[in-house]
Design a protein around this motif. Structure first.
Motif, PDB file in Angstrom:
ATOM      1  N   HIS A 259       0.835  -1.210   0.000  1.00  4.74           N
ATOM      2  CA  HIS A 259       0.000   0.000   0.000  1.00  4.74           C
ATOM      3  C   HIS A 259       0.868   1.258   0.000  1.00  4.74           C
ATOM      4  O   HIS A 259       0.612   2.200  -0.769  1.00  4.74           O
ATOM      5  CB  HIS A 259      -0.902  -0.029   1.238  1.00  4.74           C
ATOM      6  N   TRP A 262       2.630   1.656  -3.387  1.00 10.36           N
ATOM      7  CA  TRP A 262       1.671   2.000  -4.445  1.00 10.36           C
ATOM      8  C   TRP A 262       1.300   3.476  -4.387  1.00 10.36           C
ATOM      9  O   TRP A 262       1.223   4.146  -5.420  1.00 10.36           O
ATOM     10  CB  TRP A 262       0.427   1.123  -4.331  1.00 10.36           C
ATOM     11  N   SER A 265       4.012   5.759  -5.724  1.00 10.92           N
ATOM     12  CA  SER A 265       4.281   5.673  -7.161  1.00 10.92           C
ATOM     13  C   SER A 265       3.317   6.509  -7.990  1.00 10.92           C
ATOM     14  O   SER A 265       2.161   6.695  -7.632  1.00 10.92           O
ATOM     15  CB  SER A 265       4.193   4.212  -7.611  1.00 10.92           C
ATOM     16  N   GLU A 268       1.613   2.469 -12.567  1.00 15.14           N
ATOM     17  CA  GLU A 268       1.965   1.057 -12.392  1.00 15.14           C
ATOM     18  C   GLU A 268       3.412   0.784 -12.768  1.00 15.14           C
ATOM     19  O   GLU A 268       4.112   0.017 -12.092  1.00 15.14           O
ATOM     20  CB  GLU A 268       1.021   0.189 -13.233  1.00 15.14           C
ATOM     21  N   PHE A 271       5.611   1.903 -10.004  1.00 17.24           N
ATOM     22  CA  PHE A 271       5.498   0.964  -8.882  1.00 17.24           C
ATOM     23  C   PHE A 271       6.395  -0.258  -9.100  1.00 17.24           C
ATOM     24  O   PHE A 271       7.137  -0.674  -8.206  1.00 17.24           O
ATOM     25  CB  PHE A 271       4.041   0.528  -8.723  1.00 17.24           C
TER      26      PHE A 271
END
Length: 314
Positions: A259, A262, A265, A268, A271
């Motif tokens: 969490h 994420w 970031s 995606e 991340f």
């Protein structure tokens, strides 16, 4: 933790300097000042509460080290933290720097920020996802807005070896770490064109929530031209270590770690890029913690986790 140590009245030189420095923030220039000392801390750190004024400041005395590091330039350390606070106070929330004075044992004075630390939310299991989201966003702002022309990769490895030296590991274990670090050095995973300013002491106790807003404390050891993932890795190791010590298994920290990363970031791809380099800095975080547990069974867990993290080179 802090405890009351004294009460200062008019005529005390340091108290009078504080009142003079604070100017209109203190209405009654003759008020007494209650002094509360914090521990543990790397230096003498005190809160000065002005009676009847509903106002407090924090003073850190750099010429009064209380940790293992005793020999260093206290004046330079004071100026460095003052400058760091000034540099980032328009980017993130930090205790506002007020003044510094070499003659008072290199005292740095900042505003007092009341609130509960991230450590408190960890210990009480209260709104941890929400608090980690706020800290992730704060660190993202810090790193994004303090980019520099290069990343000093060699400094991270020198620091890693310095921590290993302090642990005085047996020959076989140290050789394993040397071999694993060599693989990371020759890998391109850590390479990046730019560095940034990092907190460098991203432990839960250094993040305090005041009116739901996260403040970063203690910027004395901040680095410039650093890798953004260092702050993230240290925090993630702290989370996993907490759950291993207090909840029975470090695996329970994984949803919180995911969490946190994420919400740091941008997307995606960002991340996935971050999760590839995080093990290197988590390993360093475990080794930093191992210095505090040298005479306990938990020490073995931390050394093992540090080695396992370095094996996650992809």
């Amino acid at each position: 933790m802090n405890h009351h140590v004294s009460t200062l009245g008019p005529g005390d030189v340091f108290r009078d300097w504080l009142v003079y420095t604070l100017g209109d923030r203190i209405k009654n220039k003759y008020c007494n000042v209650e002094v509360f000392k914090y521990s543990p801390s790397s230096h003498t750190v005190c809160r000065y509460k002005f009676k009847g004024e509903r106002y407090s400041v924090i003073a850190k005395f750099f010429a009064e080290p209380t940790g293992k590091l005793k020999r260093y330039n206290a004046y330079e350390a004071m100026v460095r933290e003052y400058s760091n606070l000034r540099a980032v106070q328009s980017i993130i929330n930090v205790p506002a720097p007020i003044a510094m004075h070499q003659d008072f044992n290199c005292a740095l004075v900042t505003e007092y920020v009341s609130g509960k630390s991230l450590s408190w939310y960890l210990a009480h299991n209260r709104d941890l996802f929400g608090r980690l989201t706020s800290v992730a966003h704060t660190l993202h702002r810090l790193h994004k807005n303090t980019r520099h022309d290069y990343y000093d990769k060699s400094r991270d490895f020198a620091n890693f070896h310095s921590v290993l030296d302090q642990l005085k590991l047996d020959h076989s274990t140290r050789s394993l770490f040397n071999e694993l670090l060599g693989k990371w050095w020759y890998s391109s995973l850590l390479d990046q064109a730019q560095g940034c300013m990092i907190h460098r002491d991203a432990t839960p106790s250094n993040y305090v929530f005041h009116n739901e807003i996260p403040y970063i404390l203690d910027l004395e050891s901040s680095w410039h031209n650093a890798h953004y993932a260092r702050d993230l890795g240290i925090m993630c190791s702290e989370l996993k270590n907490h759950f291993e010590l207090h909840k029975g298994s470090g695996v329970l920290a994984e949803p919180y770690i995911g969490h946190f990363l994420w919400h740091y970031s941008k997307n995606e791809n960002d991340f996935h890029r971050t999760t590839k380099v995080i093990p290197f800095f988590m390993s360093l975080g475990f080794l930093r913690s191992a210095r505090l547990h040298r005479h306990y069974l938990h020490h073995e867990y931390l050394i093992k986790e540090a080695a396992e993290c370095l094996k996650f080179l992809r």
